[in-house]
Design an enzyme around this catalytic site. Structure first.
Site, PDB file in Angstrom:
ATOM      1  N   HIS A  18       0.850  -1.202   0.000  1.00 36.72           N
ATOM      2  CA  HIS A  18       0.000   0.000   0.000  1.00 36.72           C
ATOM      3  C   HIS A  18       0.882   1.248   0.000  1.00 36.72           C
ATOM      4  O   HIS A  18       1.301   1.740   1.049  1.00 36.72           O
ATOM      5  CB  HIS A  18      -0.921   0.001   1.225  1.00 36.72           C
ATOM      6  N   GLU A 209     -10.809   3.057   7.097  1.00 34.55           N
ATOM      7  CA  GLU A 209      -9.914   4.175   7.400  1.00 34.55           C
ATOM      8  C   GLU A 209     -10.751   5.372   7.814  1.00 34.55           C
ATOM      9  O   GLU A 209     -10.813   5.738   8.977  1.00 34.55           O
ATOM     10  CB  GLU A 209      -9.037   4.523   6.196  1.00 34.55           C
TER      11      GLU A 209
END
Length: 373
Positions: A18, A209
């Site tokens: 990521h 998130e």
């Protein structure tokens, strides 16, 4: 032992799943590219500009964090700029010991100067290929794939998914959606996930998130995500007890149904500790010591360690590892665990993962473990 391990972290082989291409530019590169296109920046030298990015991102707000990308994207609108940024990203990662990386970025954000979606992907791949060659010439072997991303709020998901599939044998390894998570769920374009599944195409989805368990649920059930971008808010479906289970030393925890599903299926969590603290995604954590990555790893979730945006967080894989060792008490076994999990969660075929583990990760860790004895 802690300092000895910290000193050796740069030499550890690392796997990065990521990392945003438009969030990892060198400050000097931003300055030079901005000068070429006449884009005004908030600072006039590399050190000041790097500090501006970090301070702006370090606001506790994901919305403010994302605003910093206005400047990096603005200077990535030509084939030459895209190739340069991709090449430098590969070189910077290789220099940090990364042996496999997936660079995610949104082609639709790089069309302001008339490029086609296809031309952007080809420019980035040209830069990646050049960076890999230069790294190899310097004795650093690295493999890098593109994760093509659709922006949640612009509704070009189908077009971008088709682009990703079209370039699957030309550098693109997976599909992602990013941008404003809250209010733009995977169900916004539910048909896209069937298209990707029918083409046997790997998927990772930003979830957990800026939004909570509902976002994660849609990502894994509707989106059929192989991995979760961040995913740290799965903690909202976990109740931690005090102390340890008697007799086995394991942490007390009660998992909800979704948390069980994510753990049972070993859906990899692409955790980015420093970034999570900046955006307040880390379940109330005030520092690395109480970031949920440690708890999630202890509970046997498939945890991987990542950088997210190296420019905005002024971070690297070595920096993330160093902080976990220094502030959260991680050992070399913990670092090896997340690295191995990441290797087995890459968007490569099984035999390629096996080769990465057996030929690169294990020998690299054995060498460092030998140096620590």
């Amino acid at each position: 032992m802690t300092q000895a391990l910290v000193d050796l972290i740069p030499d550890l082989p690392k796997v990065l799943l990521h990392d945003h291409l438009d969030g990892g530019l060198r400050p000097q590169t931003v300055l030079e590219l901005a000068d070429e296109v006449g884009h005004t920046l908030p600072a006039l030298d590399a050190d000041s500009l790097g500090t501006w990015f970090v301070e702006s991102a370090d606001s506790g707000s994901l919305v403010r964090y994302l605003e910093t990308f206005d400047h990096t994207i603005a200077v990535m609108q030509t084939p030459e700029a895209l190739a340069r940024v991709a090449r430098e990203a590969v070189l910077d990662l290789a220099a940090d010991g990364v042996v496999y990386a997936e660079q995610r970025w949104a082609p639709e954000q790089h069309l302001a100067k008339g490029l086609s979606l296809e031309a952007t992907v080809e420019a980035v791949q040209a830069g990646i290929d050049e960076g890999i060659r230069e790294a190899a010439a310097a004795g650093r072997i690295i493999r890098v794939g593109q994760l093509v991303t659709a922006m949640r709020h612009t509704d070009r998901w189908q077009e971008v998914a088709q682009l990703a599939v079209a370039y699957r044998d030309r550098g693109v390894v997976g599909f992602d959606i990013a941008g404003p998570e809250d209010g733009f769920p995977p169900s916004r374009h539910a048909e896209i996930w069937r298209f990707l599944a029918e083409h046997d195409f790997p998927v990772t989805i930003h979830a957990g998130e800026a939004a909570g368990v509902d976002s994660i649920s849609q990502a894994v059930h509707l989106g059929q995500a192989d991995r979760l971008g961040h995913g740290v808010r799965i903690m909202e479906d976990i109740t931690l007890g005090s102390g340890e289970e008697p007799g086995n030393g394991e942490r007390r925890a009660e998992l909800g149904r979704l948390a069980h599903w994510v753990r049972d299926h070993q859906i990899a969590l692409e955790v980015c500790p420093v970034s999570n603290l900046q955006t307040s995604a880390a379940h109330g954590a005030t520092g690395i010591a109480d970031h949920p990555i440690t708890v999630l790893k202890e509970l046997d979730f498939a945890v991987t360690l990542n950088t997210d945006n190296r420019l905005m967080s002024r971070t690297s894989m070595s920096h993330e590892m160093t902080r976990l060792v220094s502030e959260a008490g991680w050992t070399i076994d913990d670092l090896a665990d997340v690295t191995m999990t990441a290797a087995w969660s890459t968007f490569m075929h099984h035999d390629e993962r096996r080769s990465l583990v057996d030929d690169v990760i294990l020998p690299g860790y054995q060498k460092i473990e030998g140096a620590l004895r």
